[in-house]
Design an enzyme around this catalytic site. Sequence first.
Site, PDB file in Angstrom:
ATOM      1  CG  HIS A  38      -1.571   1.354   1.442  1.00  0.00           C
ATOM      2  ND1 HIS A  38      -2.611   1.770   0.648  1.00  0.00           N
ATOM      3  CD2 HIS A  38      -1.325   2.368   2.318  1.00  0.00           C
ATOM      4  CE1 HIS A  38      -3.000   2.979   1.037  1.00  0.00           C
ATOM      5  NE2 HIS A  38      -2.229   3.362   2.041  1.00  0.00           N
ATOM      6  CB  CYS A 108      -3.265   2.701  -2.653  1.00  0.00           C
ATOM      7  SG  CYS A 108      -2.411   1.108  -2.505  1.00  0.00           S
TER       8      CYS A 108
END
EC number: 3.4.-.-
Length: 168
Positions: A38, A108
């Site tokens: 992430h 993301c």
Amino acid sequence: MEPPNLYPVKLYVYDLSKGLARRLSPIMLGKQLEGIWHTSIVVHKDEFFFGSSGISSCTPGGTLLGPPDSVVDVGNTEVTEEIFLEYLSSLGESLFRGEAYNLFEHNCNTFSNEVAQFLTGRKIPSYITDLPSEVLSTPFGQALRPFLDSIQIQPPGGNSVGRPNGQS
């Protein structure tokens, strides 16, 4: 003529697997993965990221993920905070609406890569952006895809960007 102000741009990298990908990927995928990444962009003293609720922000390291596992110096930008927030608002109304989120194809890391290029002209590291295709290139990844496509990720602890009063 006065030189322009330069603002540092950082990529915060978090391993969502907390080390499990490194240990289990050879068995499950037949190839080594170092993490399930992430990412977010830190600029103008805030951290910005994209998830299933759209674009959010927090103080750096302020989500429940805690501090990042690593920080990549992306470079510097001349883009002011005001212009950057206008840019994010337009992204939040178009390319990066919450419903556009897809774990493999629009996530993301897609957001971080787009924003890094806007701010500095540089891409984020390919070991991050190549991860979905690496997973999907394996039989196990293909078998899991229908399940994984249904997963929506939104790190808790951020505030919505570009929506009045934080509304979704």
